[in-house]
Design an enzyme around this catalytic site. Structure first.
Site, mmCIF file in Angstrom:
data_model
loop_
_atom_site.group_PDB
_atom_site.id
_atom_site.type_symbol
_atom_site.label_atom_id
_atom_site.label_comp_id
_atom_site.label_asym_id
_atom_site.label_seq_id
_atom_site.Cartn_x
_atom_site.Cartn_y
_atom_site.Cartn_z
ATOM 1 N N GLU A 1 0.960 -1.129 -0.127
ATOM 2 C CA GLU A 1 0.158 -0.028 -0.027
ATOM 3 C C GLU A 1 0.843 1.179 -0.026
ATOM 4 O OE1 GLU A 1 -2.308 -0.301 3.531
ATOM 5 O OE2 GLU A 1 -3.679 -1.771 2.560
ATOM 6 N N LYS B 1 2.347 4.754 1.540
ATOM 7 C CA LYS B 1 2.432 5.391 2.898
ATOM 8 C C LYS B 1 2.019 6.727 2.776
ATOM 9 C CE LYS B 1 5.303 5.201 7.048
ATOM 10 N NZ LYS B 1 5.116 6.356 7.512
ATOM 11 N N ARG C 1 -2.816 9.998 11.234
ATOM 12 C CA ARG C 1 -3.657 8.535 11.129
ATOM 13 C C ARG C 1 -4.842 8.763 12.207
ATOM 14 N NH1 ARG C 1 -0.542 2.935 12.889
ATOM 15 N NH2 ARG C 1 -2.352 1.694 12.828
ATOM 16 N N ARG D 1 -3.400 9.041 16.799
ATOM 17 C CA ARG D 1 -2.157 8.137 17.015
ATOM 18 C C ARG D 1 -1.948 7.995 18.234
ATOM 19 N NH1 ARG D 1 3.179 7.012 15.233
ATOM 20 N NH2 ARG D 1 4.009 5.962 16.751
ATOM 21 N N GLU E 1 -5.885 7.102 6.993
ATOM 22 C CA GLU E 1 -4.753 8.297 7.200
ATOM 23 C C GLU E 1 -5.641 9.212 6.673
ATOM 24 O OE1 GLU E 1 -2.008 7.701 8.384
ATOM 25 O OE2 GLU E 1 -0.587 9.444 7.764
ATOM 26 N N ARG F 1 4.862 -3.115 16.995
ATOM 27 C CA ARG F 1 5.689 -2.812 15.951
ATOM 28 C C ARG F 1 6.093 -3.986 15.350
ATOM 29 N NH1 ARG F 1 7.300 1.994 13.924
ATOM 30 N NH2 ARG F 1 7.260 3.171 16.022
ATOM 31 N N LYS G 1 7.714 -0.786 6.624
ATOM 32 C CA LYS G 1 7.585 0.532 5.924
ATOM 33 C C LYS G 1 9.010 0.592 5.014
ATOM 34 C CE LYS G 1 8.931 2.778 10.053
ATOM 35 N NZ LYS G 1 8.799 3.710 11.076
HETATM 36 P P1 ATP Z 1 6.898 7.382 10.645
HETATM 37 O O1 ATP Z 1 7.453 8.721 11.196
HETATM 38 O O2 ATP Z 1 7.779 6.549 9.617
HETATM 39 O O3 ATP Z 1 5.345 7.388 10.145
HETATM 40 P P2 ATP Z 1 5.770 6.194 13.226
HETATM 41 O O4 ATP Z 1 6.354 5.464 14.005
HETATM 42 O O5 ATP Z 1 4.974 7.396 13.175
HETATM 43 O O6 ATP Z 1 6.872 6.504 11.805
HETATM 44 P P3 ATP Z 1 5.284 3.816 11.461
HETATM 45 O O7 ATP Z 1 4.978 2.686 12.311
HETATM 46 O O8 ATP Z 1 6.670 3.692 11.081
HETATM 47 O O9 ATP Z 1 4.882 5.098 12.205
HETATM 48 O O10 ATP Z 1 4.265 3.747 10.016
HETATM 49 C C1 ATP Z 1 3.101 3.777 10.357
HETATM 50 C C2 ATP Z 1 2.332 5.076 10.125
HETATM 51 O O11 ATP Z 1 2.305 5.289 8.821
HETATM 52 C C3 ATP Z 1 1.004 4.687 10.547
HETATM 53 O O12 ATP Z 1 0.835 5.466 11.823
HETATM 54 C C4 ATP Z 1 0.178 5.586 9.845
HETATM 55 O O13 ATP Z 1 0.143 7.144 10.098
HETATM 56 C C5 ATP Z 1 0.875 6.135 8.360
HETATM 57 N N1 ATP Z 1 0.424 5.357 7.375
HETATM 58 C C6 ATP Z 1 0.240 5.865 6.026
HETATM 59 N N2 ATP Z 1 -0.205 5.171 5.054
HETATM 60 C C7 ATP Z 1 -0.391 3.847 5.722
HETATM 61 C C8 ATP Z 1 -1.031 2.686 5.241
HETATM 62 N N3 ATP Z 1 -1.341 2.510 4.087
HETATM 63 N N4 ATP Z 1 -1.188 1.463 6.240
HETATM 64 C C9 ATP Z 1 -0.851 1.930 7.640
HETATM 65 N N5 ATP Z 1 -0.186 2.963 8.034
HETATM 66 C C10 ATP Z 1 -0.134 4.020 7.204
#
Ligand code: ATP
Length: 568
Positions: free
Chosen positions: A250, A252, A257, A273, A303, A417, A423
């Protein structure tokens, strides 16, 4: 239970810096707490008045706290202030003053933990004009009923300064030890806590029903579930080792969120979040969810993106302007949004947490009627890492920050996690130290955000032996909006109706528009790999446009140079 029992525990906790000792003190204490008080005690050990996500705010100004201490101790406010400054802690100041308070001011009767908790809630729930006085008066009544040491902790709680070093996980450990005799059972409590991040509920469940109380513990609409997070890898290829079956890939999205809950009475609550309630910031999203999601109750995640008039994503900074308390309606029309739905946790009485992602996705698609405001996240299903990479490039071209690769069989791992989500962001791409000067051979028509211009350029290298230009990579990233918009104008005079004579391109790489090979661009990249799709036989991975070069096509990077870089 008397509040003074808790005060004794606060004193013991304050004396130790050892986490282990804290757990033991709390475990011993929990054993002695009546089951009906345990949820209150669990909150109060953390200095809280409810679950973290409920964010109960007492709203007492420091001035009102000083006033209350003065009144309870029978001294002037100036004296209280002076002592607070001297001690550097309003709690200690209150304790000092109340130690000396005249006996006539001490009312009889004990302060139960219930009364203490209720009165603090009353302080939190009082608002409107004159509320600071009402709040201060309730605080006075509490101060009059506690010991001097009790006043120390009461004031710290009121000011949000308890800071014992006790965290949610310490409480869960202590609950496991107190009620099951074994710390390792904390895992079960933690699992439940991730589904229901409320130490009060966890404490009450284990105290009243033991571990079997968690057997049917499930999603409760209106109570946020701790969000699942994504792992990261160093190399894109590692992903196929972590997810050994087909992968769901998917985009990102770089927005905010949200976990949206629809209750049986139709009310919709939005959690961020960090599990803060953000419903008031997005009245438009509440409306869209009510309109476009067909279910009586649900918990879904996605998102939130700011979009332009054509529905293309706008930068995260634009969306951040929607983070506001005031002028919400004005910003709703100024900055329209879209929700990209990517997960489903619960619908109509059924928890979807343990169901594989493919099932959650299937159900999501059935529930959402298509609209520009609520859309299911775009995705591909593949077992080829090349296709993952291609999708990644495509997502960058559309203005997203990368991809999330998901295990189709994976469950929703609340608060974890784990490897079910991985990612891959544009910042992870490590670049080669050398850059390449590539001849632009053609262009591909843009879609989505790049509608009306080119989406990518086809870059080639020069084969000096045969005097030919061979395709090497598609260049879609590194061009900002302005540069993208001017591409058709810039290349206009080089457009030719068919493939130019000295250009060699495989069928699957043929561009929509051919250019006479004259313009040279400098491009960076991460790696050179073998590739049957490009006539160069090799391709540049993760190419990124750097700048236009004043060079002739024959001065571009040559096949020989590329081979040299590959050590051949
Ligand atoms: P980052 O700064 O990389 O976003 P993070 O710790 O905030 O890091 P991660 O777990 O790394 O969050 O990445 C997941 C985040 O990416 C989710 O919290 C969401 O906000 C965002 N996101 C965007 N698109 C998607 C998707 N298709 N599926 C899941 N999460 C997504």
């Amino acid at each position: 239970m008397n509040f003074e029992k808790l005060v004794e525990i606060y004193m013991q906790l304050e004396k130790t810096a050892s986490g282990n000792e804290m757990r033991q003190i709390l475990a011993e204490f929990f054993k002695s707490v009546p089951k009906d008080d345990i949820h209150i005690v669990a909150y109060l050990t953390l200095g809280k008045l409810g679950a973290e996500y409920e964010d109960v705010v007492l709203g007492l100004a420091e001035k009102s706290v000083v006033k209350a201490i003065a009144k309870a101790a029978g001294v002037s406010e100036a004296k209280v202030k002076e002592l607070v400054d001297k001690r550097g802690d309003a709690g200690l100041a209150a304790e000092d003053l109340l130690k000396k308070k005249p006996m006539t001011l001490v009312p009889v009767g004990e302060l139960t933990i219930h009364e203490f908790f209720e009165k603090l809630h009353k302080i939190a729930n009082t608002d409107g004009s004159g509320s600071q006085d009402t709040k201060a008066n309730i605080l006075v009544s509490l101060l009059q009923k506690t010991s001097a040491a009790g006043a120390r902790y009461l004031i710290r709680i009121v000011l949000g300064q308890l800071r014992m070093g006790v965290a949610e996980m310490t409480v869960l450990d202590a609950l496991a030890i107190a009620y099951t005799g074994e710390k390792k059972n904390k895992e079960i409590l933690e699992y439940a806590y991730n589904i229901s991040p409320d130490v009060g509920i966890i404490a009450e469940t284990i105290a009243k029903n033991g571990l079997k109380g968690f057997d049917h513990f499930s999603v409760q609409v209106g109570r946020p579930v701790k969000m699942m997070l994504a792992q990261r890898v160093e190399e894109l290829e590692e992903i196929s080792k972590k997810i050994e079956c087909e992968m769901i890939v998917e985009g990102k999205y770089d927005g905010e969120r949200v976990q949206a809950h629809k209750l049986s009475d139709g009310k919709i609550i939005l959690f961020s979040r960090r599990l803060d309630t953000i419903t008031d910031q997005f009245p438009d999203l509440v409306e869209y969810l009510g309109k476009y999601v067909k279910a009586k109750t649900f918990v879904l995640e996605g998102e939130i993106l700011a979009i332009d008039a054509e529905g293309n994503p706008l930068p995260f900074q634009t969306l951040m302007q929607r983070r506001r308390k005031y002028d919400v309606a004005e910003y709703v029309s100024k900055i329209p949004i879209q929700l990209k739905v990517f997960d489903l946790l619960y619908v109509d009485g059924v928890s979807y947490l343990d169901k594989p992602l493919v099932d959650r996705e299937k159900k999501t698609k059935q529930m959402i009627s298509s609209s520009g405001q609520v859309v299911v996240a775009e995705r591909i299903v593949t077992s080829s890492i090349d296709e993952v990479e291609e999708f990644f490039q495509k997502m960058l071209e559309r203005g997203y920050e990368g991809i999330i690769v998901k295990n189709p069989q994976g469950e929703y791992q609340a608060g974890t996690r784990g490897w079910n989500w991985i990612k891959w962001k544009k910042d992870y791409v490590k670049e080669l130290s050398d850059t390449f000067d590539l001849v632009v051979l053609g262009a591909y028509i843009g879609r989505g955000r790049r509608h009306g211009t080119y989406g990518a350029l086809l870059g080639g290298i020069y084969d000096e032996k045969n005097d030919e230009f061979l395709s090497f990579c598609k260049i879609g990233t590194g061009l900002n909006d302005e540069m993208l918009a001017e591409l058709p104008t810039r290349f206009k005079e080089y457009v030719v109706g068919k493939k130019p004579a000295r250009v060699k391109v495989e069928k699957i790489m043929e561009p929509d528009v051919w250019f006479s090979p004259e313009i040279v661009v400098e491009v960076s990249g991460a790696e050179i790999t073998q590739s049957p799709s490009h006539t160069a036989g090799v391709a540049l991975r993760f190419p990124r446009f750097l700048r236009y070069r004043e060079k002739s096509a024959e001065q571009a990077t040559t096949v020989k140079e590329v081979k040299g870089m590959m050590g051949k």
